[in-house]
Design an enzyme around this catalytic site. Sequence first.
Site, PDB file in Angstrom:
ATOM      1  N   CYS A 135    -112.505 -59.472  -4.729  1.00  0.00           N
ATOM      2  CA  CYS A 135    -111.127 -59.700  -4.523  1.00  0.00           C
ATOM      3  C   CYS A 135    -110.590 -58.363  -4.152  1.00  0.00           C
ATOM      4  CB  CYS A 135    -110.684 -60.726  -5.814  1.00  0.00           C
ATOM      5  SG  CYS A 135    -108.967 -61.086  -5.446  1.00  0.00           S
ATOM      6  N   CYS A 138    -106.741 -58.698  -5.766  1.00  0.00           N
ATOM      7  CA  CYS A 138    -106.809 -58.504  -7.330  1.00  0.00           C
ATOM      8  C   CYS A 138    -107.018 -56.951  -7.693  1.00  0.00           C
ATOM      9  CB  CYS A 138    -108.014 -59.310  -7.882  1.00  0.00           C
ATOM     10  SG  CYS A 138    -108.123 -60.936  -7.370  1.00  0.00           S
ATOM     11  N   ASP A 139    -108.082 -56.420  -7.056  1.00  0.00           N
ATOM     12  CA  ASP A 139    -108.281 -55.190  -7.373  1.00  0.00           C
ATOM     13  C   ASP A 139    -108.472 -54.025  -6.433  1.00  0.00           C
ATOM     14  OD1 ASP A 139    -109.436 -56.298  -9.777  1.00  0.00           O
ATOM     15  OD2 ASP A 139    -111.410 -56.737  -9.030  1.00  0.00           O
TER      16      ASP A 139
END
Length: 309
Positions: A135, A138-139
Amino acid sequence: MTDDVRNVIIIGSGPAGYTAGLYSARALLEPLMFAGYMSGGQLMLTSDIENFPGYPEGIGGPEMMIQLREQAEKFGLEVQDKNVEKVDFSERPFKVWVEGELFLSKSVIICTGAESIWLGAEGEDEQKGRGISTCATCDGAFFREQEVLVIGGGDSAMEEATFLTRFASKVTLLHRRDVFRASKVMYERAAKHPKIEIKTFSSVKSWLSDDSGLSGAILEDPRDGSTEEISCTGAFIAIGHKPITGFLDKQIETDESGYILAKIHTMTSVPGIFAAGDVVDTRYRQAITAAGMGCQAAMDAEKWLEDQH
Ligand SMILES: Cc1cc2nc3c(=O)[nH]c(=O)nc-3n(C[C@H](O)[C@H](O)[C@H](O)COP(=O)(O)OP(=O)(O)OC[C@H]3O[C@@H](n4cnc5c(N)ncnc54)[C@H](O)[C@@H]3O)c2cc1C
């Protein structure tokens, strides 16, 4: 066999499930949750969450999920750390089988999420949530001025690669063929970007690591098996997601990939059965959106139960 008929059974214990649990418990519906094989859901796999509102310093995934569970339990959510094996939604009350035991419920909220598909290359498990992610939203921000890989040939891979150019110094996109599933416009946007290099006929054979985490990968050319080493400190696998709907045995309508279709708000094709989170979401797949849908599903279930009287 039990004669006890619950108001709501919630299947799955990610952000969608716990939020549905919190709302239905506060509505005094005495919900019962089956947390499943991965109690806490996908966020148990990640160390830092920096994009869930309310945590200015960020929070560890497992820590956040423990807090969500505690909050829902405080208002009366009953949680059993068990897996639902099968269901029968053909008549009411609905039937839910859990490790051989039958449970009955007037309504059900399905929050079983979608698994990211991983490559399964050597050394991958050790680096999941450390250097290897599925992701970028997300990261991605953890990889400022670093070299990262993106693996995949579809629109998501192109989108992830383009998004990562905001942070990474270089993005190498690997694809095992030279034909891309991605739409032409998405492919071209990635291919023209000065920070993105596209390597075709290239797949990851194994991951390399050192004391500080991911350090590179051994790449293999599937045509002749030749290998080369590449260095990177981050890698994003973008080869797809698989919604967890097999146990439903086609009793509710899904799209061709298995994602549950919402019919009226969060209600599925079977009245009284609701769904929330990544199991219905082909687009956003975030903790906050899953939690939002969990809230909607609990409110929809409450209203539907009320209307049955
Ligand atoms: C590595 C990684 C990092 C991420 N980082 C972030 C981030 O920083 N920020 C963010 O917003 N999002 C992040 N995400 C995405 C986020 O985790 C998901 O969007 C979110 O968890 C979806 O929530 P959900 O409740 O729909 O399902 P999930 O979290 O997937 O939970 C599904 C639940 O269903 C249960 N289950 C499945 N089958 C059964 C069954 N048969 N019986 C009972 N239970 C069952 C499982 O045990 C699990 O508890 C990340 C995802 C990954 C993989």
